[in-house]
Enzyme design. Structure first.
Site, mmCIF file in Angstrom:
data_model
loop_
_atom_site.group_PDB
_atom_site.id
_atom_site.type_symbol
_atom_site.label_atom_id
_atom_site.label_comp_id
_atom_site.label_asym_id
_atom_site.label_seq_id
_atom_site.Cartn_x
_atom_site.Cartn_y
_atom_site.Cartn_z
ATOM 1 C CE LYS A 52 2.643 -0.731 -3.576
ATOM 2 N NZ LYS A 52 3.260 0.530 -3.125
ATOM 3 C CD GLN A 96 3.581 3.868 -4.848
ATOM 4 O OE1 GLN A 96 2.818 3.000 -4.435
ATOM 5 N NE2 GLN A 96 4.880 3.648 -4.995
ATOM 6 C CG ASP A 119 3.779 1.317 2.482
ATOM 7 O OD1 ASP A 119 3.933 0.201 1.961
ATOM 8 O OD2 ASP A 119 3.484 2.347 1.829
#
Ligand code: NDP
Length: 291
Positions: A52, A96, A119
């Site tokens: 990412k 994460q 997200d």
């Protein structure tokens, strides 16, 4: 059979984003900035976060990686999230997952400002998604929609069967594919581990989206001719044929199933790269919403 090439599509999207960033900066705007928090040193999580961060560099974003040891307290993590929420320079924040067991993932998800939740996991963004209001769509489902759209896969009136009901893939996917939009307008069946006669259901799918995390679970006898398959699963298995000593398998037995398909995503190179591209797209939207 046509391959739904996520790697190529994701690269196209990244190029489009890079052009937008250049224009934004030329007009005196600032570069979009994504912050990522990584707790612990799990190999898979490290790989995902690094990919990412690297993707941010490639499209001209700024990125910040905040690392914590696996024994970080929930309080300390929440306080870092609050700091980033209040940092005007940062547009998007991801934490994460999975997190160590002593940390409440829902509490962490809810602590992220919905305006920086690129997200798309925050309950208020999931609510907006459910009502078809503008929001950050969860990255993996958004990537699947983009793959279907860019390959002009017909979805109206089709029977879409989804295997797996997780909050990050199966559940949002079922909502999105049923929505009155394109891609969407499907009749949706959401299946899970308690579903009976799964094969009978998957055999009726025009579009089959598989996200259960069991390598090569879907076999040729479970699908009908002409099906479009989206394989979300990623399982690492040992391999003596690769330099790294392992390889990635999807939830679908690709080789045996592919000849029955109208479209199919490969693993790797299907949904995975799309997830990262959509995270970047959400970050760009977050940055632009402030200008
Ligand atoms: P979860 O483990 O959170 O959920 C798995 C789902 O599959 C559950 O709903 C479970 O049912 C269901 N399930 C398990 N066994 C069966 C079975 N035998 N028959 C039918 N349903 C079953 O998984 P995720 O959604 O997080 O991830 C799924 C896979 O996708 C993983 O391999 C993951 O690595 C991958 N992934 C890939 C991404 C990408 O970018 N390509 C992004 C996210 C995930 P129940 O609810 O009843 O337990």
């Amino acid at each position: 059979m046509q391959l739904l090439d996520g790697k190529k599509t994701a690269n196209d999207i990244k190029e489009e984003i890079a052009i937008e960033v250049t224009t934004l900066v030329a007009k005196g705007g600032k570069k979009p900035h994504l912050a990522a928090i990584l707790v612990g040193s799990d190999g898979a999580s490290e790989t995902y976060v690094n990919a990412k961060v690297k993707a941010c560099e490639r499209v001209g974003f700024d990125s910040t990686l905040v690392r914590f040891d696996s024994d970080v307290s929930e309080e300390e993590l929440l306080s870092e999230i609050e700091k980033i929420n209040n940092n005007l320079d940062i547009d998007g924040l991801i934490v994460q997952l999975p997190l160590p067991k002593h940390i409440d993932e829902m509490k962490v998800t809810e602590a992220i400002s919905p305006k920086k939740d690129v997200d798309g996991f925050h309950p208020s963004n999931i609510g907006r998604m459910t009502l078809n209001s503008p929001t950050f769509l969860p990255a993996t489902p958004a990537g699947i929609l983009e793959l279907l759209e860019r390959h002009k896969v017909e979805t109206v009136g089709k029977h879409c069967v989804i295997v797996g009901r997780s909050n990050i893939v199966g559940l949002p996917m079922s909502i999105l594919m049923a929505q009155k939009s394109y891609p969407g307008n499907c009749t949706v069946t959401l299946t899970h581990s308690r579903t009976q006669n799964l094969k009978k259901i998957t055999k009726t799918a025009d579009i089959l989206i598989v996200a259960l995390g069991k390598a090569e679970f879907v076999t040729a006898d479970m699908v009908k001719d002409g099906v479009c398959i989206i394989d979300v699963g990623i399982t690492r298995v040992k391999s003596d044929k690769t330099k790294s000593g392992w390889k990635l398998l999807g939830d679908v037995a690709f080789e045996s199933v592919k000849d029955k398909c109208s479209f199919i995503t490969p693993v790797p190179g299907g949904v995975g790269p799309m997830t990262i591209a959509m995270l970047l797209k959400n970050t760009l939207i977050a940055a632009k919403s402030k200008t």
